[in-house]
Scaffold this active site. Structure first.
Site, PDB file in Angstrom:
ATOM      1  N   PHE A  52       7.214  14.559  -9.510  1.00 28.09           N
ATOM      2  CA  PHE A  52       8.429  14.037  -9.141  1.00 28.09           C
ATOM      3  C   PHE A  52       8.854  12.446  -9.505  1.00 28.09           C
ATOM      4  O   PHE A  52       9.811  12.031  -9.831  1.00 28.09           O
ATOM      5  CB  PHE A  52       8.592  14.169  -7.590  1.00 28.09           C
ATOM      6  CG  PHE A  52       8.694  15.577  -7.324  1.00 28.09           C
ATOM      7  CD1 PHE A  52      10.082  16.219  -7.461  1.00 28.09           C
ATOM      8  CD2 PHE A  52       7.984  16.069  -6.511  1.00 28.09           C
ATOM      9  CE1 PHE A  52      10.157  17.848  -6.977  1.00 28.09           C
ATOM     10  CE2 PHE A  52       7.880  17.624  -6.204  1.00 28.09           C
ATOM     11  CZ  PHE A  52       9.031  18.327  -6.358  1.00 28.09           C
ATOM     12  N   GLU A 104       2.368  26.261   6.548  1.00 27.37           N
ATOM     13  CA  GLU A 104       3.308  27.401   5.598  1.00 27.37           C
ATOM     14  C   GLU A 104       2.371  28.372   5.087  1.00 27.37           C
ATOM     15  O   GLU A 104       2.878  29.328   4.848  1.00 27.37           O
ATOM     16  CB  GLU A 104       3.956  26.330   4.427  1.00 27.37           C
ATOM     17  CG  GLU A 104       5.073  25.596   5.402  1.00 27.37           C
ATOM     18  CD  GLU A 104       5.969  24.595   4.186  1.00 27.37           C
ATOM     19  OE1 GLU A 104       6.969  24.091   4.460  1.00 27.37           O
ATOM     20  OE2 GLU A 104       5.021  24.421   3.088  1.00 27.37           O
ATOM     21  N   ALA A 151       7.981  14.814  -1.589  1.00 26.00           N
ATOM     22  CA  ALA A 151       8.641  15.071  -2.662  1.00 26.00           C
ATOM     23  C   ALA A 151       9.787  13.882  -2.848  1.00 26.00           C
ATOM     24  O   ALA A 151      10.156  13.301  -3.950  1.00 26.00           O
ATOM     25  CB  ALA A 151       8.853  16.456  -3.184  1.00 26.00           C
TER      26      ALA A 151
END
Length: 438
Positions: free
Chosen positions: A11, A168, A314
């Site tokens: 990124f 997650e 990010a």
């Protein structure tokens, strides 16, 4: 032309390259060990088959093809001379520029846990995600042929680390075993699958508010995840993990989401590093005492408004890349660079279908449930590198949500993830009986 060398196509590095490439008087050489950008926030969805690998990796050359002043080199940078702003790759090629941007990313941190580097499955690269997906599928195929392997822990999954990546991943595995796979492996008794989330801290999503933590904890339980908090992982073995309280969990899949540190390049720079092996940088991302050298993203520690290092997110990396590019452009023009001010969009984590938490903005306005789930999808789609990638990701998510359960059950590397079911059979049998009594 001014020459800019950028190490790393994540990124931060890619964001810097794209912003600088608008100036035709700047030539950029972007060096990365891969010829693609990997989208780390979606790797757990690749690992659990929700998305195909192509939805989380994008060709750097394709992204930058419109800029004739950008060269992409696929190579691993192993050392750097900060005084000459030059880097050397594993194949002994040297690249030197007027400016050097170090955005080499991070690597998994096992914190010296015995066996973790050999037996645990990290989840930071596309290769990691594909390997883990194949491991999960190998176990499912094995149990489909021989259900007795369940007693050897074939359907036990241990996720180490209860931060966003761990929570997650655990939620996705719970969703996978409770909902998705029932239509794929119809002969399997998936009610015997177990997902454990282990962390030495006492809360899931430790960086979130108490309300978000409570909701996430409840959703993990609803997705069949067993939380073992306040307990660390002492050792990782081929057929079990040993916990800090002396107990063992029979498993052949320990997933490591316990932390990151700067890539190995940081130890080859000849300067002192800071927290996590990262480079401590000044407010404009420059490295002190080295003119024209900058460090970004997961490779750097940049202080926020409170003086503490900004998180490895990010959005931080993406904003840092653009800001660094503007500072380099200012330096080329003989002007002073500006200090970085992070625009805090908040933090979020998805726990499973219709379950997510989001704390939006600097003041952390809390969202949870379906609205946070939709916000997670929208924010992560916007972070994707290309318009096509955004559309394809939305289509995959929409198909899963509205069109019924779907998974990518492609077992593409069985030799690398094969399980030796005859290894230590007596120990496995004894542990199986012990856990059966419990």
């Amino acid at each position: 032309m001014k020459r800019v060398i950028i190490v790393g196509g994540g990124f931060a590095g890619l964001g810097c390259a794209r912003e600088l490439a608008r100036d035709p008087d700047v030539h950029i050489t972007l060096i990365d060990r891969n010829n693609y950008q990997q989208f780390q926030p979606l790797l757990y969805q690749v690992a659990t088959g929700i998305l195909a690998p192509g939805n989380a990796a994008f060709s750097l050359r394709s992204i930058l093809r419109e800029y004739s002043n950008v060269d992409v080199k696929m190579a691993e940078v192993v050392s750097a001379d900060l005084r000459t702003r030059s880097v050397t790759t594993a194949d002994q090629r040297t690249y030197e520029g007027d400016f050097l941007v170090l955005a080499a990313g991070a690597q998994v941190n096992f914190f010296g846990t015995p066996g973790a580097d050999k037996y645990a499955y990290p989840l930071y690269s596309l290769h990691d995600a594909e390997l883990l997906r194949s491991r999960i599928l190998t176990l499912l195929e094995s149990v489909d042929r021989d259900p007795s392997l369940i007693d050897q822990g074939a359907l036990n999954f241990v996720v180490v680390g209860a931060g966003p990546t761990g929570a997650e991943t655990a939620g996705a595995l719970g969703d996978l075993t409770q909902r998705v796979l029932k239509e794929v492996y119809r002969d399997l008794d998936l009610s015997k699958a177990r997902v454990y989330l282990v962390d030495i801290v006492h809360n899931v999503l430790n960086a979130f508010s108490e309300g978000s933590q409570t909701y996430a904890s409840q959703m993990l339980e609803e997705h069949g995840v067993q939380k073992l908090l306040g307990i660390g992982v002492k050792e990782v073995h081929a057929e079990h993990v040993l916990l800090s309280d002396g107990s063992k969990i029979l498993t052949h899949t320990a997933i490591w989401a316990g932390g990151l540190k700067a890539s190995s390049l940081s130890s080859a720079l000849g300067i002192q590093t800071g927290r996590g092996g990262r480079i401590d940088v000044q407010s404009d991302f420059s490295v002190q005492d080295f003119a024209g050298v900058y460090a970004l993203g997961d490779f750097a520690n940049i202080a926020g408004a409170d003086g503490k290092p900004l998180p490895q997110l990010a959005s931080v990396a993406q904003q840092a890349g653009k800001h660094c590019a503007n500072n380099i452009a200012a330096a080329i023009s003989g002007e002073q660079g500006e200090p970085f001010h992070y625009f805090d969009k908040g933090i979020m984590a998805m726990i499973g279908r219709n379950a997510a938490v989001a704390e939006v903005g600097e003041h952390r306005h809390q969202l949870k449930g379906p609205i946070a789930f939709a916000a997670w999808l929208g924010v992560h789609a916007l972070l994707l590198a290309t318009t096509r990638a955004k559309i394809e990701a939305f289509l995959e998510w929409a198909w899963d949500y509205f069109g019924g359960a779907y998974v990518h059950p492609v077992l593409d590397r069985p030799e690398q993830v094969a399980v030796d079911w005859n290894e230590n059979p007596r120990e496995v049998d004894a542990l199986s009986k012990e856990q059966g009594r419990e």
